[in-house]
Design an enzyme around this catalytic site. Structure first.
Site, PDB file in Angstrom:
ATOM      1  CE1 TYR A 124       1.357   2.630   6.783  1.00 48.92           C
ATOM      2  CE2 TYR A 124       3.067   3.199   5.227  1.00 48.92           C
ATOM      3  CZ  TYR A 124       2.663   2.536   6.360  1.00 48.92           C
ATOM      4  OH  TYR A 124       3.563   1.777   7.062  1.00 48.92           O
ATOM      5  CE  LYS A 176      -3.860 -11.831   9.658  1.00 46.04           C
ATOM      6  NZ  LYS A 176      -3.020 -12.967  10.089  1.00 46.04           N
ATOM      7  CG  ASP A 210       0.104 -14.258   9.642  1.00 50.86           C
ATOM      8  OD1 ASP A 210      -0.297 -14.296   8.461  1.00 50.86           O
ATOM      9  OD2 ASP A 210      -0.585 -14.688  10.581  1.00 50.86           O
ATOM     10  CG  ASP A 234       6.548   1.078   5.233  1.00 51.27           C
ATOM     11  OD1 ASP A 234       7.720   1.134   4.835  1.00 51.27           O
ATOM     12  OD2 ASP A 234       6.064   1.873   6.061  1.00 51.27           O
TER      13      ASP A 234
END
Ligand code: NAD
Length: 338
Positions: A124, A176, A210, A234
C-alpha cells in the site's frame, strides 16, 4: 480541565453517527472539548480541499481525533484522505478488535480477537507503474511491496505490548514467507526476534495467510491478538468483522508515536445517508478505544456496558441489527442506561 479532541464528523452518515457518539460521551461524563473540523467531501465543500490545513493543524495540536467516514473525492490529488492522514501522522498501527456483541446475528459464539495491521508499508505504499512492451503502454503493471526491519519491528512490538497491556495470552503473526521469501521472510524473521523478548509472558506462533483465512472461519476461538502486514491485515480484518456480525459494530484505531485517530471501519453508507437510521455503534466503540487510549477506561467501560445492554435488550436496535429503531432512538436507549 477537559481534554481537547479533534472531531471530524465526516460525510454521508458521518455527521449523524458523530452527533450520536458525542451525545453518548457527554452523557457518560467523558469531559472532552471537541474541536470540530472537516475533511473529505465536507472539506472540499468548505475549503476546496479534502484534507484542509485547519484540520491537520488541529490534529497536530490535540494529537487525538475521532473521525467519521470520509468520501474521498475523485481526482483531487490524494489517493485517499484516510491514507494521507496515516502518512502525515505516521499512524503505523491499525488496531481492530472483533468481539461477539449481537446475539441474533452471530454464527459464532464468544469471539474476542484483535487484528493489528501494519498501516504504512507493504503493497500500500502506492509505488506502482505500467510497463510498456512493444506498442502496448500497459502491457504489464508492477507494484512494489516495501517491508522494512524498522516497520516490522515496531508493529510486532506494538502487538506484544498490546497483548501484555490487555492481559492477552497469544500473538499470531500472519505472513506468506513460504513464497515471498525476502519481504515476508523479513517480517517473519523480525517477528521471531521480537517474540523472544516476551517469552514466558505471551505465547507466539506464526501462520501462513491462506491457512489463516481458513482457520479463522473454522476455529476463530483459537486466536487472540493477530499481527500482519498491510494487505493481509486489510483483508483479514474485514473477515473478522464478519465473524461478529458485520460493519455496524466494527471500530478501529490508527495509532502512531505522537497522534492517534479512531474511526468506524465502515464507510459513508450513501444508501442510507440522511434517513436517520444509521447505526452509531461502530463509532461509539471507536470512541471507547479512544477513551482507553486517553487513560479514561472507567468511562469507556461504562459506555460499552450501556451499548451492550441496549444490544442484549433488543428493543431499540437499528435496522442493520434486525430492529426498527432510528439512530436517535438507539442513542437515547444507550444514554438512558448510562
Ligand atoms: P459502506 O461501509 O459505506 O456501506 C456498505 C453497506 O453497509 C451499505 O449497505 C451501508 O448502508 C451499510 N452500513 C455501513 N455502515 C453502516 C452503519 N453505521 N449503519 C447501518 N448500515 C451501515 O461501504 P461503501 O458503500 O463501499 O462505501 C461508501 C463510501 O465510503 C465510499 O466513498 C468509500 O470510499 C467510503 N469509505 C470510507 C471509509 C473511511 O472513511 N474510513 C471506509 C470505507 C469506505
Amino acid at each position: 480541565m477537559p481534554t481537547q479532541v479533534t472531531l471530524i464528523p465526516g460525510d454521508g452518515i458521518g455527521p449523524s453517527i458523530s452527533d450520536a457518539t458525542v451525545r453518548i460521551l457527554d452523557a457518560a461524563g467523558a469531559d472532552i472539548q471537541w474541536d470540530v473540523q472537516v475533511a473529505g467531501q465536507a472539506g472540499v465543500t468548505r475549503w476546496h480541499d479534502p484534507m484542509p490545513d485547519a484540520t491537520l493543524d488541529s490534529i497536530k495540536r490535540t494529537c487525538l481525533a475521532l473521525k467519521g467516514p470520509l468520501e474521498t473525492p475523485v481526482g483531487q490529488g490524494f489517493r485517499s484522505v484516510n491514507v494521507a492522514l496515516r502518512k502525515t501522522f505516521d499512524l503505523y498501527a491499525n488496531v481492530r478488535p472483533a468481539r461477539t456483541l449481537v446475539e441474533h446475528k452471530r454464527r459464532y459464539e464468544d469471539i474476542d480477537l484483535v487484528m493489528i495491521r501494519e498501516n504504512t508499508e507493504g503493497l500500500y505504499i502506492g509505488n506502482e507503474h505500467y510497463i510498456q512492451i512493444g506498442n502496448d503502454p500497459k502491457a504489464a503493471a508492477e507494484s512494489i511491496a516495501l517491508i522494512t526491519r524498522h516497520g516490522s519491528e515496531r508493529i510486532v512490538r506494538y502487538a506484544f505490548d498490546y497483548a501484555v497491556a490487555h492481559g492477552r495470552k497469544k500473538v499470531t503473526l500472519v505472513h506468506k514467507a513460504n513464497i515471498l521469501k525476502y519481504s515476508q521472510g523479513l517480517f517473519l524473521d523480525v517477528g521471531r526476534e521480537v517474540a523472544r523478548d516476551y517469552a514466558g509472558r505471551v505465547e507466539f506462533e506464526d501462520q501462513i495467510v491462506d491457512a489463516m483465512a481458513m482457520k479463522l472461519v473454522l476455529q476463530p476461538e483459537r486466536f487472540d491478538v493477530i499481527v500482519t502486514t498491510n494487505l493481509f491485515g486489510d483483508i483479514l480484518s474485514d473477515l473478522i468483522s464478519g465473524l461478529v456480525g458485520g460493519l455496524g459494530l466494527a471500530p478501529g484505531g490508527n495509532i502512531g508515536r505522537t497522534a492517534a485517530i479512531f474511526e468506524a471501519v465502515h464507510g459513508t453508507a450513501p444508501d442510507i445517508a440522511g434517513k436517520g437510521i444509521a447505526n452509531p455503534g461502530a463509532l461509539v466503540l471507536a470512541a471507547c478505544m479512544m477513551l482507553d487510549h486517553m487513560g479514561k477506561s472507567d468511562v469507556a467501560t461504562r459506555v460499552r456496558g450501556a451499548l451492550e445492554g441496549t444490544l442484549k435488550d433488543g428493543r431499540s436496535l437499528t435496522r442493520d441489527l434486525g430492529g426498527a429503531a432510528s439512530t436517535d432512538e438507539f442513542t437515547n436507549a444507550i444514554i438512558a442506561r448510562l
